[in-house]
Motif scaffolding. Structure first.
Motif, PDB file in Angstrom:
ATOM      1  N   TYR A  27       0.857  -1.183   0.000  1.00 35.78           N
ATOM      2  CA  TYR A  27       0.000   0.000   0.000  1.00 35.78           C
ATOM      3  C   TYR A  27       0.885   1.223   0.000  1.00 35.78           C
ATOM      4  O   TYR A  27       1.998   1.187   0.497  1.00 35.78           O
ATOM      5  CB  TYR A  27      -0.904   0.010   1.229  1.00 35.78           C
ATOM      6  CG  TYR A  27      -1.923  -1.090   1.205  1.00 35.78           C
ATOM      7  CD1 TYR A  27      -3.215  -0.841   0.776  1.00 35.78           C
ATOM      8  CD2 TYR A  27      -1.575  -2.380   1.584  1.00 35.78           C
ATOM      9  CE1 TYR A  27      -4.146  -1.859   0.734  1.00 35.78           C
ATOM     10  CE2 TYR A  27      -2.497  -3.405   1.543  1.00 35.78           C
ATOM     11  CZ  TYR A  27      -3.785  -3.130   1.120  1.00 35.78           C
ATOM     12  OH  TYR A  27      -4.691  -4.147   1.081  1.00 35.78           O
ATOM     13  N   ARG A  28       0.355   2.272  -0.560  1.00 36.15           N
ATOM     14  CA  ARG A  28       1.142   3.489  -0.633  1.00 36.15           C
ATOM     15  C   ARG A  28       0.272   4.673  -0.239  1.00 36.15           C
ATOM     16  O   ARG A  28      -0.872   4.779  -0.659  1.00 36.15           O
ATOM     17  CB  ARG A  28       1.677   3.679  -2.053  1.00 36.15           C
ATOM     18  CG  ARG A  28       2.608   4.863  -2.181  1.00 36.15           C
ATOM     19  CD  ARG A  28       3.255   4.904  -3.526  1.00 36.15           C
ATOM     20  NE  ARG A  28       2.264   5.045  -4.589  1.00 36.15           N
ATOM     21  CZ  ARG A  28       2.541   5.481  -5.804  1.00 36.15           C
ATOM     22  NH1 ARG A  28       3.772   5.778  -6.119  1.00 36.15           N
ATOM     23  NH2 ARG A  28       1.606   5.580  -6.708  1.00 36.15           N
ATOM     24  N   CYS A  29       0.867   5.527   0.552  1.00 42.12           N
ATOM     25  CA  CYS A  29       0.160   6.737   0.960  1.00 42.12           C
ATOM     26  C   CYS A  29      -0.011   7.647  -0.244  1.00 42.12           C
ATOM     27  O   CYS A  29       0.925   7.866  -0.998  1.00 42.12           O
ATOM     28  CB  CYS A  29       0.946   7.450   2.055  1.00 42.12           C
ATOM     29  SG  CYS A  29       0.294   9.083   2.409  1.00 42.12           S
ATOM     30  N   GLU A  30      -1.214   8.172  -0.389  1.00 41.80           N
ATOM     31  CA  GLU A  30      -1.473   9.014  -1.553  1.00 41.80           C
ATOM     32  C   GLU A  30      -0.781  10.365  -1.456  1.00 41.80           C
ATOM     33  O   GLU A  30      -0.647  11.055  -2.448  1.00 41.80           O
ATOM     34  CB  GLU A  30      -2.973   9.222  -1.729  1.00 41.80           C
ATOM     35  CG  GLU A  30      -3.612   9.950  -0.566  1.00 41.80           C
ATOM     36  CD  GLU A  30      -5.116  10.108  -0.765  1.00 41.80           C
ATOM     37  OE1 GLU A  30      -5.577  10.049  -1.904  1.00 41.80           O
ATOM     38  OE2 GLU A  30      -5.816  10.296   0.234  1.00 41.80           O
ATOM     39  N   PHE A  31      -0.352  10.740  -0.269  1.00 37.62           N
ATOM     40  CA  PHE A  31       0.283  12.045  -0.120  1.00 37.62           C
ATOM     41  C   PHE A  31       1.794  11.942  -0.049  1.00 37.62           C
ATOM     42  O   PHE A  31       2.491  12.507  -0.871  1.00 37.62           O
ATOM     43  CB  PHE A  31      -0.246  12.755   1.128  1.00 37.62           C
ATOM     44  CG  PHE A  31      -1.705  13.119   1.034  1.00 37.62           C
ATOM     45  CD1 PHE A  31      -2.247  13.550  -0.168  1.00 37.62           C
ATOM     46  CD2 PHE A  31      -2.517  13.047   2.147  1.00 37.62           C
ATOM     47  CE1 PHE A  31      -3.589  13.884  -0.260  1.00 37.62           C
ATOM     48  CE2 PHE A  31      -3.866  13.392   2.066  1.00 37.62           C
ATOM     49  CZ  PHE A  31      -4.395  13.804   0.864  1.00 37.62           C
ATOM     50  N   CYS A  32       2.288  11.242   0.941  1.00 37.69           N
ATOM     51  CA  CYS A  32       3.736  11.262   1.154  1.00 37.69           C
ATOM     52  C   CYS A  32       4.423  10.061   0.534  1.00 37.69           C
ATOM     53  O   CYS A  32       5.631   9.939   0.606  1.00 37.69           O
ATOM     54  CB  CYS A  32       4.056  11.351   2.645  1.00 37.69           C
ATOM     55  SG  CYS A  32       3.656   9.859   3.573  1.00 37.69           S
ATOM     56  N   LYS A  33       3.661   9.176  -0.081  1.00 35.94           N
ATOM     57  CA  LYS A  33       4.207   8.045  -0.829  1.00 35.94           C
ATOM     58  C   LYS A  33       4.937   7.036   0.040  1.00 35.94           C
ATOM     59  O   LYS A  33       5.703   6.217  -0.458  1.00 35.94           O
ATOM     60  CB  LYS A  33       5.158   8.507  -1.947  1.00 35.94           C
ATOM     61  CG  LYS A  33       4.611   9.607  -2.822  1.00 35.94           C
ATOM     62  CD  LYS A  33       3.322   9.207  -3.495  1.00 35.94           C
ATOM     63  CE  LYS A  33       2.867  10.320  -4.436  1.00 35.94           C
ATOM     64  NZ  LYS A  33       1.449  10.220  -4.749  1.00 35.94           N
TER      65      LYS A  33
END
Ligand SMILES: [Zn+2]
Length: 108
Positions: A84-90
């Protein structure tokens, strides 16, 4: 003899601003993932990013399943990993290895 008063200027036009670029820029590839990209383990039921920025503000970005990760990431997390990857800070999040995926029915 007709008097032709043409408003057109006889001064030569200015040359075109810039010739077309000869060398085309390299085709844009997938955004390279920096090696130092954070890789965290997702807490059970965690659905939003808990990274904090320099000011201590919670990122709270939505963790999205990331399917088409580049091979640099595969090298770090393995080929078949749910990531999974954060949509903001990646920031990357690996599922907790102790936690069963939600898609599995619990059967002990
Ligand atoms: Zn984040």
């Amino acid at each position: 003899m007709a008097e032709e008063t043409t408003p057109q200027s006889t001064t030569p036009a200015a040359p075109p601003p810039a010739p077309p670029a000869a060398a085309a820029p390299a085709p844009a590839t997938e955004a390279a993932v920096p090696v130092e990209q954070k890789l965290k383990v997702r807490k059970p039921r965690q659905r939003s990013c808990d990274e904090k920025d320099a000011k201590g503000k919670l990122c709270a970005g939505h963790l999205k399943r990331w399917y088409d990760y580049p091979k640099e990431v595969v090298a770090r997390i393995g080929n078949d990993t749910e990531i999974y990857r954060c949509e903001f800070c990646k920031t990357l999040y690996k599922p907790d290895p102790k936690q069963m995926p939600h898609s599995f029915t619990l059967r002990y």
